[in-house]
Motif scaffolding. Structure first.
Motif, PDB file in Angstrom:
ATOM      1  N   ILE A 148     -53.146  37.943 -58.480  1.00 13.41           N
ATOM      2  CA  ILE A 148     -53.423  36.504 -58.403  1.00 13.41           C
ATOM      3  C   ILE A 148     -54.869  36.221 -58.004  1.00 13.41           C
ATOM      4  N   ASP A 149     -55.339  36.883 -56.944  1.00  8.26           N
ATOM      5  CA  ASP A 149     -56.690  36.565 -56.457  1.00  8.26           C
ATOM      6  C   ASP A 149     -57.450  37.818 -56.057  1.00  8.26           C
ATOM      7  N   SER A 150     -57.277  38.881 -56.823  1.00 10.09           N
ATOM      8  CA  SER A 150     -57.957  40.126 -56.505  1.00 10.09           C
ATOM      9  C   SER A 150     -58.455  40.786 -57.786  1.00 10.09           C
ATOM     10  N   VAL A 151     -58.714  42.076 -57.699  1.00  9.94           N
ATOM     11  CA  VAL A 151     -59.148  42.875 -58.856  1.00  9.94           C
ATOM     12  C   VAL A 151     -58.244  44.101 -58.949  1.00  9.94           C
ATOM     13  N   LYS A 152     -57.745  44.359 -60.143  1.00  6.84           N
ATOM     14  CA  LYS A 152     -56.858  45.502 -60.345  1.00  6.84           C
ATOM     15  C   LYS A 152     -57.365  46.365 -61.501  1.00  6.84           C
ATOM     16  N   ILE A 153     -57.166  47.653 -61.361  1.00  5.03           N
ATOM     17  CA  ILE A 153     -57.433  48.565 -62.475  1.00  5.03           C
ATOM     18  C   ILE A 153     -56.296  48.399 -63.467  1.00  5.03           C
TER      19      ILE A 153
ATOM     20  N   THR B 175     -64.922  60.916 -72.697  1.00  2.00           N
ATOM     21  CA  THR B 175     -65.172  59.584 -72.141  1.00  2.00           C
ATOM     22  C   THR B 175     -63.910  59.009 -71.520  1.00  2.00           C
ATOM     23  N   PHE B 176     -64.070  58.467 -70.313  1.00  2.00           N
ATOM     24  CA  PHE B 176     -63.014  57.672 -69.679  1.00  2.00           C
ATOM     25  C   PHE B 176     -63.336  56.197 -69.926  1.00  2.00           C
ATOM     26  N   GLU B 177     -62.379  55.445 -70.399  1.00  2.00           N
ATOM     27  CA  GLU B 177     -62.558  54.000 -70.594  1.00  2.00           C
ATOM     28  C   GLU B 177     -61.578  53.282 -69.683  1.00  2.00           C
ATOM     29  N   ILE B 178     -62.103  52.536 -68.721  1.00  3.83           N
ATOM     30  CA  ILE B 178     -61.269  51.890 -67.699  1.00  3.83           C
ATOM     31  C   ILE B 178     -61.408  50.381 -67.822  1.00  3.83           C
ATOM     32  N   GLU B 179     -60.268  49.699 -67.940  1.00  2.00           N
ATOM     33  CA  GLU B 179     -60.246  48.233 -68.012  1.00  2.00           C
ATOM     34  C   GLU B 179     -59.881  47.673 -66.641  1.00  2.00           C
ATOM     35  N   LEU B 180     -60.573  46.616 -66.221  1.00  2.00           N
ATOM     36  CA  LEU B 180     -60.301  45.993 -64.936  1.00  2.00           C
ATOM     37  C   LEU B 180     -59.941  44.518 -65.116  1.00  2.00           C
ATOM     38  N   ASP B 181     -58.931  44.104 -64.392  1.00  2.00           N
ATOM     39  CA  ASP B 181     -58.447  42.733 -64.427  1.00  2.00           C
ATOM     40  C   ASP B 181     -59.016  42.004 -63.205  1.00  2.00           C
ATOM     41  N   VAL B 182     -59.901  41.031 -63.426  1.00  2.00           N
ATOM     42  CA  VAL B 182     -60.658  40.392 -62.346  1.00  2.00           C
ATOM     43  C   VAL B 182     -60.189  38.960 -62.150  1.00  2.00           C
ATOM     44  N   LYS B 183     -59.764  38.652 -60.913  1.00  2.00           N
ATOM     45  CA  LYS B 183     -59.303  37.300 -60.588  1.00  2.00           C
ATOM     46  C   LYS B 183     -60.081  36.693 -59.424  1.00  2.00           C
ATOM     47  N   ARG B 184     -61.224  37.284 -59.078  1.00  2.00           N
ATOM     48  CA  ARG B 184     -62.090  36.747 -58.034  1.00  2.00           C
ATOM     49  C   ARG B 184     -63.490  37.295 -58.246  1.00  2.00           C
ATOM     50  N   THR B 185     -64.465  36.673 -57.642  1.00  2.00           N
ATOM     51  CA  THR B 185     -65.847  37.152 -57.758  1.00  2.00           C
ATOM     52  C   THR B 185     -66.030  38.391 -56.885  1.00  2.00           C
ATOM     53  N   VAL B 186     -66.599  39.423 -57.497  1.00  2.00           N
ATOM     54  CA  VAL B 186     -66.876  40.667 -56.773  1.00  2.00           C
ATOM     55  C   VAL B 186     -68.392  40.748 -56.581  1.00  2.00           C
ATOM     56  N   ARG B 187     -68.830  40.574 -55.337  1.00  2.00           N
ATOM     57  CA  ARG B 187     -70.264  40.485 -55.059  1.00  2.00           C
ATOM     58  C   ARG B 187     -70.951  41.850 -55.160  1.00  2.00           C
ATOM     59  N   ASN B 188     -70.313  42.884 -54.622  1.00  2.00           N
ATOM     60  CA  ASN B 188     -70.939  44.215 -54.602  1.00  2.00           C
ATOM     61  C   ASN B 188     -69.942  45.243 -55.156  1.00  2.00           C
ATOM     62  N   PRO B 189     -69.740  45.267 -56.484  1.00  2.00           N
ATOM     63  CA  PRO B 189     -68.708  46.127 -57.062  1.00  2.00           C
ATOM     64  C   PRO B 189     -69.073  47.611 -56.986  1.00  2.00           C
ATOM     65  N   ILE B 190     -68.081  48.418 -56.613  1.00  2.00           N
ATOM     66  CA  ILE B 190     -68.242  49.876 -56.549  1.00  2.00           C
ATOM     67  C   ILE B 190     -67.020  50.517 -57.200  1.00  2.00           C
ATOM     68  N   PHE B 191     -67.266  51.367 -58.170  1.00  2.00           N
ATOM     69  CA  PHE B 191     -66.167  52.074 -58.847  1.00  2.00           C
ATOM     70  C   PHE B 191     -66.368  53.581 -58.696  1.00  2.00           C
ATOM     71  N   SER B 192     -65.259  54.296 -58.495  1.00  2.00           N
ATOM     72  CA  SER B 192     -65.344  55.758 -58.417  1.00  2.00           C
ATOM     73  C   SER B 192     -64.179  56.374 -59.177  1.00  2.00           C
ATOM     74  N   LEU B 193     -64.436  57.541 -59.758  1.00  2.00           N
ATOM     75  CA  LEU B 193     -63.405  58.302 -60.463  1.00  2.00           C
ATOM     76  C   LEU B 193     -63.536  59.766 -60.049  1.00  2.00           C
ATOM     77  N   ARG B 194     -62.415  60.370 -59.683  1.00  2.00           N
ATOM     78  CA  ARG B 194     -62.427  61.744 -59.171  1.00  2.00           C
ATOM     79  C   ARG B 194     -61.473  62.617 -59.965  1.00  2.00           C
ATOM     80  N   LEU B 195     -61.896  63.860 -60.225  1.00  2.00           N
ATOM     81  CA  LEU B 195     -61.020  64.877 -60.793  1.00  2.00           C
ATOM     82  C   LEU B 195     -60.659  65.876 -59.707  1.00  2.00           C
TER      83      LEU B 195
ATOM     84  N   TYR C 170     -67.279  38.223 -62.189  1.00  2.00           N
ATOM     85  CA  TYR C 170     -66.224  37.222 -61.996  1.00  2.00           C
ATOM     86  C   TYR C 170     -65.225  37.188 -63.157  1.00  2.00           C
ATOM     87  N   LYS C 171     -65.330  38.122 -64.109  1.00  2.00           N
ATOM     88  CA  LYS C 171     -64.380  38.141 -65.222  1.00  2.00           C
ATOM     89  C   LYS C 171     -64.032  39.590 -65.580  1.00  2.00           C
ATOM     90  N   ASP C 172     -62.967  39.740 -66.390  1.00  2.00           N
ATOM     91  CA  ASP C 172     -62.505  41.072 -66.797  1.00  2.00           C
ATOM     92  C   ASP C 172     -63.644  41.857 -67.446  1.00  2.00           C
TER      93      ASP C 172
END
Length: 430
Positions: A281-286, A309-329, A355-357
């Motif tokens: 509703i008001d967050s960000v989800k992978i 290549t990894f292709e990751i889609e994110l569902d954004v429902k709020r503004t993310v001021r300082n976005p940080i993404f990490s992926l680990r094997l 502020y959007k997907d």
């Protein structure tokens, strides 16, 4: 195997139990067994029963905890026994230790067996630690003088000097394990049987115990049977392993091969995984992750060293001021191999104030992972605020390949238990 060097042999070992409130049978069952026995006929209940699958409810009151177990163990060998909970590991060790008898089959052993199956096994709670050392030694057939010569060494190894003249009932579970292992390991059994009980001890004692078992097998030439869910300990200690599943031996061979079969038995790799974002509703989800090989084909099977290549889609429902993404094997033994983070860059590849997907494409080249299954974990945060994490919810399978024309195909079997193949320039001066 040399027949003269075989110290333990299991021949057609099976164990049947009755399910329900009564575990050993009923009077009518016992009378029926007796009637068949005096007539020289086979036990009628051996023909019924189901395989040992704890996750399913069967139609029989009888279950085979073990079925037709056959293997041999040589003197000085360290045999690891692995499998899921309920696979029959502890039942097998109890039969090998002669705590219980097999329903069918036979165990042949040479020499004394010392067992550490449960916390405090073989200890009398009212007796002191010192008295229990002598009691266990006597059970193993040792003289008082033999036990006395080992007493100081046992006490020092256990680390329970302050409590050695205190009744064992006042020991913590960890202290009981420490003393029980010290007794079992130092009273010179020909075969040492150790169940998962070492997990009760702290990290320092586990390391100490594994070192002692290595000394027992390599230095003294004695045999160790070791059950553990700690695959790193199995690989460090054991010279051979057996995989049990539903009461049957599924694989018997080299430790790395058996461990890989066990760890990958439940692995299901998918080229695209969609995650549930219905309640976002008001967050960000992978939202999803897709995997593509060097030919841009959507697949979870990749050749070692090829670009993917990894292709990751994110569902954004709020503004993310300082976005940080990490992926680990990580590998199936929870060893982290490599992590890619957006905040590792001086200038982040992610824009501020999202502020959007959006979609992240993370391309990797020349990563020479050895063949096997690898877990993928992902996380997304706004500065220090973690917004979503997907821990080991996706996997890839890496297939063995040649780095270039100079090399053979590189596999785990050829790489001394390493995780990554690294190319290097070799210069030889003579």
């Amino acid at each position: 195997m040399s027949k003269d060097n075989i110290i333990l042999k299991a021949e057609g070992v099976s164990k049947q139990y009755r399910l329900g409130l009564v575990g050993t049978g009923t009077l009518s069952d016992d009378l029926k067994r007796w009637w068949y026995l005096i007539r020289g006929k086979e036990d009628p209940f051996l023909k019924i029963g189901e395989s040992n699958d704890r996750s399913k409810k069967g139609g029989s009151n009888y279950v085979w905890a073990l079925q037709d177990i056959n293997f041999e163990v040589q003197r000085g060998e360290v045999l690891g026994i692995i499998g899921k909970n309920g696979a029959g590991k502890s039942t097998l060790l109890k039969i090998l230790s002669k705590v219980t008898l097999p329903t069918i089959g036979e165990i042949k052993t040479k020499g004394r067996i010392a067992s550490l199956l449960e916390v405090g096994t073989g200890f009398h709670p009212e007796m002191t630690g010192r008295e229990n050392i002598y009691l266990n030694g006597a059970i193993l057939g040792m003289t008082k003088a033999e036990i006395k010569s080992k007493e100081a060494e046992i006490i020092a190894f256990s680390g329970c000097e302050g409590y050695i003249d205190t009744p064992v009932k006042r020991y913590s579970s960890g202290m009981r394990v420490r003393l029980a292992f010290a007794v079992a390991a130092h009273l010179e059994p020909d075969i040492l049987v150790v169940d998962e009980v070492l997990a009760v001890g702290d990290a320092e004692f586990q390391k100490k115990a594994i070192g002692k078992m290595q000394d027992i097998s390599k230095g003294d030439g004695r045999t160790v049977l070791f059950v553990s869910h700690n695959m790193a300990a199995i690989q460090d200690l054991c010279t051979r392993a057996i995989l049990l599943s539903n009461g049957e031996v599924k694989f018997d061979g080299k430790v790395d091969e058996v461990v890989n079969k066990y760890l990958s038995s439940n692995s299901v790799t998918k080229s695209k995984i969609n995650f549930n974002t219905e309640n976002n509703i008001d967050s960000v989800k992978i939202k999803s992750i897709s995997i593509f090989n060097s030919k841009n084909k959507n697949t979870s099977q990749l050749k070692s060293g090829e670009k993917f290549t990894f292709e990751i889609e994110l569902d954004v429902k709020r503004t993310v001021r300082n976005p940080i993404f990490s992926l680990r094997l990580s590998d199936l033994q929870n060893v982290n191999i490599v992590t890619w983070r957006s905040n590792d860059f001086v200038v982040s590849p992610l824009d501020n104030n999202i502020y959007k997907d959006f979609t992240i494409k993370l391309s990797v080249g020349s990563l020479y992972l050895l063949n096997g299954i690898y877990d993928i974990s992902m996380g997304f945060a706004d500065g220090k605020e973690v917004l979503d994490m997907k821990i080991k919810q996706a996997q890839i399978e890496v297939l063995a390949d040649k780095p270039n024309l100079k090399y053979h195909i590189i596999t785990k079997e050829k790489s001394s238990n390493s995780l990554i193949f690294s190319n290097a320039d070799w210069i030889i001066n003579q």
